[in-house]
Write an enzyme that holds these catalytic residues in place. Sequence first.
Site, mmCIF file in Angstrom:
data_model
loop_
_atom_site.group_PDB
_atom_site.id
_atom_site.type_symbol
_atom_site.label_atom_id
_atom_site.label_comp_id
_atom_site.label_asym_id
_atom_site.label_seq_id
_atom_site.Cartn_x
_atom_site.Cartn_y
_atom_site.Cartn_z
ATOM 1 N N GLY A 52 42.763 37.714 9.668
ATOM 2 C CA GLY A 52 42.583 37.391 8.508
ATOM 3 C C GLY A 52 44.381 37.130 8.414
ATOM 4 O O GLY A 52 44.985 37.728 8.821
ATOM 5 N N LYS A 100 26.155 23.472 16.587
ATOM 6 C CA LYS A 100 25.645 22.309 16.830
ATOM 7 C C LYS A 100 24.873 22.415 18.743
ATOM 8 O O LYS A 100 24.094 21.423 18.797
ATOM 9 C CB LYS A 100 26.935 21.582 16.717
ATOM 10 C CG LYS A 100 26.284 19.804 17.382
ATOM 11 C CD LYS A 100 26.082 19.191 15.856
ATOM 12 C CE LYS A 100 26.088 17.880 15.930
ATOM 13 N NZ LYS A 100 24.854 17.199 14.650
ATOM 14 N N ASP A 149 20.335 16.606 14.168
ATOM 15 C CA ASP A 149 19.680 17.649 13.608
ATOM 16 C C ASP A 149 18.724 16.902 12.647
ATOM 17 O O ASP A 149 17.476 17.952 13.153
ATOM 18 C CB ASP A 149 20.912 18.280 12.295
ATOM 19 C CG ASP A 149 22.204 18.269 12.931
ATOM 20 O OD1 ASP A 149 22.647 18.912 14.519
ATOM 21 O OD2 ASP A 149 23.231 18.892 12.151
ATOM 22 N N SER A 150 18.816 16.264 12.982
ATOM 23 C CA SER A 150 16.855 16.300 11.965
ATOM 24 C C SER A 150 15.604 15.430 13.085
ATOM 25 O O SER A 150 15.075 16.213 12.916
ATOM 26 C CB SER A 150 17.180 15.110 11.001
ATOM 27 O OG SER A 150 17.456 13.328 11.475
ATOM 28 N N GLU A 176 39.455 33.582 21.249
ATOM 29 C CA GLU A 176 38.562 33.175 21.307
ATOM 30 C C GLU A 176 38.784 32.047 21.492
ATOM 31 O O GLU A 176 38.127 30.800 20.939
ATOM 32 C CB GLU A 176 37.879 33.022 19.693
ATOM 33 C CG GLU A 176 38.785 32.899 18.424
ATOM 34 C CD GLU A 176 39.609 34.007 18.200
ATOM 35 O OE1 GLU A 176 39.911 34.963 19.027
ATOM 36 O OE2 GLU A 176 39.451 33.910 16.896
ATOM 37 N N CYS A 184 43.527 40.420 16.728
ATOM 38 C CA CYS A 184 44.471 39.934 15.727
ATOM 39 C C CYS A 184 44.244 40.635 13.914
ATOM 40 O O CYS A 184 44.194 42.138 14.061
ATOM 41 C CB CYS A 184 44.520 39.190 15.140
ATOM 42 S SG CYS A 184 46.140 38.528 15.015
ATOM 43 N N TYR A 185 43.937 40.723 12.620
ATOM 44 C CA TYR A 185 44.699 41.405 11.433
ATOM 45 C C TYR A 185 43.214 42.395 11.771
ATOM 46 O O TYR A 185 43.707 44.183 11.638
ATOM 47 C CB TYR A 185 43.066 40.449 11.055
ATOM 48 C CG TYR A 185 43.743 41.498 9.220
ATOM 49 C CD1 TYR A 185 44.994 41.359 8.436
ATOM 50 C CD2 TYR A 185 42.584 41.748 9.229
ATOM 51 C CE1 TYR A 185 44.710 42.130 7.392
ATOM 52 C CE2 TYR A 185 42.413 42.551 7.639
ATOM 53 C CZ TYR A 185 43.365 42.558 6.291
ATOM 54 O OH TYR A 185 43.422 43.570 5.861
ATOM 55 N N HIS A 241 43.616 35.904 20.297
ATOM 56 C CA HIS A 241 43.129 34.942 20.156
ATOM 57 C C HIS A 241 42.389 35.160 21.431
ATOM 58 O O HIS A 241 42.518 34.368 21.632
ATOM 59 C CB HIS A 241 43.347 34.377 19.025
ATOM 60 C CG HIS A 241 43.784 34.628 17.283
ATOM 61 N ND1 HIS A 241 42.369 35.158 16.225
ATOM 62 C CD2 HIS A 241 44.592 35.219 17.317
ATOM 63 C CE1 HIS A 241 43.205 35.216 15.757
ATOM 64 N NE2 HIS A 241 44.617 34.751 16.057
#
Length: 513
Positions: A55, A369, A230-231, A174, A82-83, A172
């Site tokens: 953050g 996704k 998606d649809s 990620e 981190c934060y 980080h």
Amino acid sequence: MSHQTVIVLDFGGQYNQLIARRVRECGVYCEVKPYTTPMEQIRAMNPIGIIFTGGPNSVYDPKSPQADPAVFTWGIPILGICYGCQLLAHNLGGRVTAAQDDSAREYGKTQTYFDTGCKLFRGLPETGVTWMSHGDYMEKVPAGFTLAAHSDNCPNVAIADEARGFYGVQYHPEVNHTQHGTDMIRNFLYEVCGAKGDWTMGDYKETAIRQIREKVGDGKVLLALSGGVDSSVAAALVAEAVGNQLTCVFVDHGLMRLNEGDEVEAAFAKWDINFVRANAEDLFLSKLSGVSEPEKKRKIIGEEFIRVFEAEAKKIGQVDYLVQGTIYPDVIESGAGDAAVIKSHHNVGGLPDYVDFKEIIEPLRMLFKDEVRQLGRELDLPEYLVMRQPFPGPGLAIRVIGDITKEKLDTLRLADFIFRDEVAKAHLEGTMNQYFAVLTNMRSVGVMGDGRTYDYTLALRSVTTTDFMTADWTRIPYEVLDKISVRIVNEVPHINRIVYDITSKPPATIEWE
Ligand code: XMP
């Protein structure tokens, strides 16, 4: 749901979605919750571990976001990033201060050395690059914690209290720049939290189908199918659950790519559903006739789309449920995991409020996704549908520059098909996130055989991007560009010149209109 859950507690970091994605990639279900979420609500979700995100704040700032102190005495494993790491230190008796000089402030790729005896780094190499981005540092590590990683500048890149299951990393894990970041997260999940890896798309599919059946009962369900990922996946899932209680309305505006409408229709042929293909090409082309201003084109298409959808919905009669293909990033970005459902349907295709339905079903609401694509595969949707690149709602209308005619659309369709075909043959799809042809309204002189030509210039566009907000033009190998160019001018009438768009976004946009 029966699967284990990890909570990512959001303190405002920019990579929070990535953390959740990494956890899910490790086979563990995970949800992002704002740091203000009441602790009772989090406990009720029965998580096996909690991850504090990064953050922008400083933990010693009185106005900074803080964790509910109850989380530290509950007995649940915590990983602070981190934060989040500084929050752990700050709350458990350590001291965090602003870095006075550049040596304590770290930014960018940093060589880091890990204690592989610590559960967090078990089985990992002893050194690797990590991605740092912090201006504060831990001056004093809290009692009970040991140092588990260091860099050349910083003795406490990672801290661990193995007895309590508390871990903090300043870097980080990620982001892709960090080597073995996902491996470290996997260790936290499996070695510390006791994860079993029970989050699979096969299980998700079965659970979602059961839930949709329970909710819908014998009601009627409506879905606007665009042919996008998606649809299509939402439609396939609901089709599997309730079969012919579902009606899919596919508005074919005649602005699709070559064979696209037929492909979408064919993909749904195996389900016993009501599939309505509203062939509205003539209507759209007549409304667009003589219109060359991009915003006007978009407006006309948006409005007509709704009108056609509405007319089809009226024919179906009473509809109980409307399905929307909302996915998890939309939910997180809207800032409220439990946002009122009525609002969300505005962000998907601008569908009308006035279809008379009881409730909205959003079966992909918790999926990223790449998980949506995986689910599509579980449902046996063809690969070309599952891996489809983004395609704008107004379709080829914004890729024919200037006024639109059926002839121009057909010309573009064929050229675009050849472009995609050659990209596939060269196995370049993985390096190109969106690629298409644009029919410009510029004509130039050429020579073909012994004759003069005066025909259109076609532009090829390809971008490499992750977020589509910024994009770089793709370095397509010259020999592939050459093949594409030769084929198009030979096979597509009325095109005698090919150019390749070498602008990034910004300053250009991805689409030309
Ligand atoms: P731009 O051209 O703004 O496009 O760089 C960014 C991304 O958005 C897509 N795009 C649209 N998608 N309706 C859509 O559903 C639209 O009107 C629309 N306009 C642009 C574009 O294809 C790219 O992926």
